[in-house]
Design a protein around this motif. Structure first.
Motif, mmCIF file in Angstrom:
data_model
loop_
_atom_site.group_PDB
_atom_site.id
_atom_site.type_symbol
_atom_site.label_atom_id
_atom_site.label_comp_id
_atom_site.label_asym_id
_atom_site.label_seq_id
_atom_site.Cartn_x
_atom_site.Cartn_y
_atom_site.Cartn_z
ATOM 1 N N ALA A 226 0.815 -1.211 0.000
ATOM 2 C CA ALA A 226 0.000 0.000 0.000
ATOM 3 C C ALA A 226 0.844 1.255 0.000
ATOM 4 N N ARG A 227 0.234 2.302 -0.564
ATOM 5 C CA ARG A 227 0.771 3.649 -0.479
ATOM 6 C C ARG A 227 -0.373 4.587 -0.122
ATOM 7 N N GLU A 228 -0.145 5.886 -0.318
ATOM 8 C CA GLU A 228 -1.078 6.879 0.219
ATOM 9 C C GLU A 228 -2.505 6.695 -0.277
ATOM 10 N N ASP A 229 -2.705 6.624 -1.579
ATOM 11 C CA ASP A 229 -4.057 6.573 -2.141
ATOM 12 C C ASP A 229 -4.262 5.369 -3.044
ATOM 13 N N SER A 230 -3.548 4.295 -2.785
ATOM 14 C CA SER A 230 -3.712 3.111 -3.606
ATOM 15 C C SER A 230 -3.214 1.895 -2.838
ATOM 16 N N ALA A 231 -3.578 0.736 -3.311
ATOM 17 C CA ALA A 231 -3.120 -0.505 -2.695
ATOM 18 C C ALA A 231 -3.127 -1.592 -3.753
ATOM 19 N N GLU A 232 -2.327 -2.577 -3.503
ATOM 20 C CA GLU A 232 -2.255 -3.698 -4.422
ATOM 21 C C GLU A 232 -2.374 -4.987 -3.615
ATOM 22 N N GLN A 233 -3.310 -5.817 -3.997
ATOM 23 C CA GLN A 233 -3.587 -7.060 -3.281
ATOM 24 C C GLN A 233 -3.173 -8.243 -4.157
ATOM 25 N N ILE A 234 -2.337 -9.104 -3.591
ATOM 26 C CA ILE A 234 -1.919 -10.317 -4.275
ATOM 27 C C ILE A 234 -2.742 -11.480 -3.728
ATOM 28 N N ILE A 235 -3.569 -12.078 -4.560
ATOM 29 C CA ILE A 235 -4.357 -13.247 -4.169
ATOM 30 C C ILE A 235 -3.572 -14.489 -4.590
#
Length: 347
Positions: A226-235
């Motif tokens: 994650a960062r300030e205004d975004s996120a990345e999810q690894i499934i």
């Protein structure tokens, strides 16, 4: 592809998510189009007759019916300068320059999403691109902030809970795929591709042959970057990818900030052993939590005002108590005035 995994300064980098399975990364300009596909090589169509599947990049000029290879995949050379990785490819077309063949250089920097290539310039038959992507991050610059659906915003430290997204799962139809995916739990219901998706996190149906790819369970887990205004999810999953003997299928869900009240899901494509997805949602916006914090702060102020009003009411309904409090306040003010005068005289 194995060519996408390499080690620099003791750090292993895996660029496999950049390898497109059925199409190319495209950079459009006014007079030409660049098709790029790191690791795998470009997918050649009728407009790219001058390129082969071993070409890392292909340039198609719109003013003429022709295309030129900008480098071959097997010539890759990787370098690391100031935390930025540069991939260089030689052996392209020699029709543009008399004494050398075309060359492609892609400079990668650590980013919070898969990113996309951006044209920088070309000179002396060297075509330069920049690319900000999470694949260029090492463990120290891209830490895992959570292995659940809840994580702290790196800037505000407020807890962001992806489980609060109202939609239990998303369904996206984009030719030729039908995609269903769950953020935190798993897909439910027999209506999703006739039970073939039930209990899985991600389900992709190829409408051309009706084949269904489904993977991921609640036990397989997730990782959130994650960062300030975004996120990345690894499934993650334990389902083996047919393109690799050692890799398993994964989904990369990119959450981006959107001030709209409704969430929007979209399909970003298929890469090597990865399904690329996206969700626009206000939940990951730093301002989203800030609004709720301001609301909570307003409630606290209101309760404080009510409490202070009750205290004043308690004091004022009794004349003796009221006079005693007022005398005390006057004595404090008088003492403060005397101290101030002495301080001014000394000054």
């Amino acid at each position: 592809p194995k060519e996408c995994v390499f080690k620099l300064n003791g750090v292993i980098y895996d660029f496999a998510p950049l390898a497109r399975r059925e199409d190319n990364w495209v950079v459009e300009q006014v007079d030409r189009t660049f098709s790029i596909n790191p690791c795998r090589g470009v997918h050649v169509d009728s407009k790219m007759a001058g390129c082969t599947e071993n070409s890392i990049a292909c340039m198609s000029e719109k003013s003429v019916l022709g295309s030129l290879s900008l480098g071959l995949i097997e010539t890759r050379l990787q370098t690391l300068i100031s935390s930025n990785i540069t991939l260089s490819y030689n052996g392209g077309s020699d029709q543009m320059c008399t004494d050398r063949s075309a060359k492609t250089e892609i400079q990668f920097s650590c980013g919070n999403s898969l990113g996309t290539p951006v044209f920088v310039d070309d000179s002396d038959c060297t075509f330069k691109f920049s690319w900000s992507s999470f694949v260029a991050c090492n463990a120290s610059t891209r830490p895992v902030v959570s292995k659940t659906c809840k994580y702290p915003n790196p800037l505000t430290k407020n807890l962001i809970d992806l489980e609060r997204i109202k939609t239990p799962y998303y369904s996206v139809d984009t030719t030729p795929y039908s995609v269903h995916f769950a953020r935190c739990g798993h897909l439910l219901g027999d209506e999703l591709e006739g039970k073939r998706c039930s209990g899985k996190k991600v389900c992709v149906k190829d409408q051309r042959n009706n084949k269904v790819l489904s993977f991921g369970t609640s036990e397989d887990g997730v990782e959130v970057f994650a960062r300030e205004d975004s996120a990345e999810q690894i499934i993650k999953s334990t389902s083996r990818c047919e393109d690799s003997d050692s890799k398993t299928w994964q989904a990369i869900v990119e959450y981006t900030c959107s001030e709209d009240a409704e969430e929007t899901a979209y399909f970003r494509g298929m890469s090597h052993c990865h399904v690329l997805l996206g969700v626009s949602t206000p939940l990951v916006c730093s301002s989203y939590k800030s609004k709720h914090m301001r609301f909570l702060f307003a409630i606290i102020l209101l309760l404080g005002a009510v409490f202070l009003g009750l205290i004043l009411f308690y004091i004022c309904i009794n004349p003796n108590r009221r006079d005693k409090v007022f005398r005390k306040i006057r004595s404090i003010l008088l003492f403060a005035e005397q101290e101030l005068n002495q301080w001014l005289i000394k000054g």
